[in-house]
Design an enzyme around this catalytic site. Sequence first.
Site, mmCIF file in Angstrom:
data_model
loop_
_atom_site.group_PDB
_atom_site.id
_atom_site.type_symbol
_atom_site.label_atom_id
_atom_site.label_comp_id
_atom_site.label_asym_id
_atom_site.label_seq_id
_atom_site.Cartn_x
_atom_site.Cartn_y
_atom_site.Cartn_z
ATOM 1 N N CYS A 1 0.887 -1.086 -0.673
ATOM 2 C CA CYS A 1 -0.030 -0.309 -0.048
ATOM 3 C C CYS A 1 1.070 0.876 -0.106
ATOM 4 O O CYS A 1 0.394 2.386 -0.647
ATOM 5 C CB CYS A 1 -0.870 -0.186 1.346
ATOM 6 S SG CYS A 1 -1.912 -1.414 0.720
ATOM 7 N N PHE A 2 1.916 1.393 1.457
ATOM 8 C CA PHE A 2 2.935 2.596 0.928
ATOM 9 C C PHE A 2 2.591 3.278 -0.273
ATOM 10 O O PHE A 2 2.658 4.465 -0.840
ATOM 11 C CB PHE A 2 3.840 2.673 1.963
ATOM 12 C CG PHE A 2 3.380 2.801 3.724
ATOM 13 C CD1 PHE A 2 2.051 2.618 3.744
ATOM 14 C CD2 PHE A 2 4.393 3.125 4.065
ATOM 15 C CE1 PHE A 2 1.588 3.165 5.632
ATOM 16 C CE2 PHE A 2 4.111 2.496 5.516
ATOM 17 C CZ PHE A 2 2.809 2.761 5.964
#
Length: 448
Positions: free
Chosen positions: A274-275
Amino acid sequence: MNARPQKIVCIGAGYVGGPTMAVIAARCPDVQVTVLDLNAARIAAWNSESLPVFEPGLPEVVRQVRGRNLHFLAQAQGVAALAEADVVFISVQTPTKTSGAGAGKASDLQYVEACARLIAEHARGHTIVVEKSTMPVRAAERIQQILSTTQTGGTFAVLSNPEFLAEGTAIRDLEQPDRVLIGGEDPAAVAALKSIYATWVAPEKILTTGLWSAELSKLAANAFLAQRVSSINALSALCEKTGAEVAEVAAVVGTDSRIGPKFLQASVGFGGSCFQKDLLSLIYLCEHHGLPEVAAYWQGVVDINEWQKHRFAKVVQQVAVSGRIAVLGLAFKKDTNDFRESAALAVCRSLLQAGLEVVAYDPRVDGSRFAAELGHPARFSVASTVSAALAGAGAVAVLTEWEEFKSIAWASVQLLPGAVICDGRNVVDRAAVQQAGYGLRVIGSAAP
Ligand code: NAD
Ligand code: UGA
């Protein structure tokens, strides 16, 4: 519709859908929860003793509710549940687009759009459609559009309810969240969803905002977290040049109550599904809205992370006393079997490209899936124990902070004489390494 939803469907049985629905089912025994997925093998695993997601505490919760009020069904078998659902969560992947407009940055909404079409086709009566996946701001508009153009008689309210759980601590994060966020413009729908979370979450922790604020808050929270990691990682390089210790600097900086101590652990780089994708999505949105300076600001967070991974891989290559490297840790963090975008993928690729041989060990990651992700290179293999991975290696790269790496008995491992341990997580017992006579390089610490 009953104010408190009685029937919930979640589309997507992944790292978010599975654990989140298990906790809702456990906390709300009066609610029937059905989880659907196109991937029948993943559904079969959810229905087995060997769950597809490794998460501390998850098997216990699943065992308590599966077959009672939690049901995992392959989409083809379970789609009828949509007709009776009061609430449908969309919890499918939103990866970075690989082709078309925005490729390489924008979020690919094809899986979300497919869910919206499925809901429009099968839902009956009034249905609350909840974005659980992380979306670009104003994605709800697209869902609303699909629901209104393809609907076959139902009515819909769309809410944003982004998930903030972190892998490895998902059950705790779901049971005791810092906050639950519900964004939406329809008060009845917001109240209905709130009634589910209010079963176990204190009312002051359930935040309600407009739809667009909720969507953007999720991207912003991940961007802030990633920025902290890139900030401390940028400083780790300066520490290595100057003799300052990054852990000491982080501890001092973190005692300022305005900054806080969490998320200041220098590392070989952040990973996870995700990041990076959420930062890229934010960057794309800024560019799309004519804000290149803002886009460049967040791009710096991504760039430092890439640089950190490659910087570390270069150190390993430089210090290795032979062409065989032991890699300890393939997961993107401890307590998960997830290796999506892990630093280990980047470091292994870099070492293999440099012509080195890699023998890897991870207590939870499926080594054959990791090898497949790398393209099954001949010089990559997986060992089933730490000592087997270390035997005969000329350098060691510690890439995940698994507890067992903290207590390795370096005096009794069979590394080559003069081998160097490169600690990308600052977890290795430095005294034990020195006593065993091996070299040591630690991220954020000057070389001896
Ligand atoms: P995942 O890839 O583990 O799971 C997604 C699942 O959706 C897959 O099993 C896939 O087969 C299924 N799917 C895709 N399209 C489908 C369709 N049309 N019908 C039925 N099933 C379909 O993804 P994840 O890690 O659970 O992430 C899901 C979303 O949650 C993403 O937007 C992510 O950004 C967000 N998120 C993830 C985390 C995390 O820790 N992984 C935390 C917070 C938010
Ligand atoms: C992160 C966020 O923490 C969650 O709130 C969010 O819901 C989730 O992303 C998401 O949207 O998917 P996650 O990626 O599971 O959760 O795990 P984190 O604990 O945030 O770690 C991310 C990466 O940063 C890992 O590779 C970790 O090792 C690294 N990290 C974290 C550091 O290098 N240093 C730190 O101090 C903290």
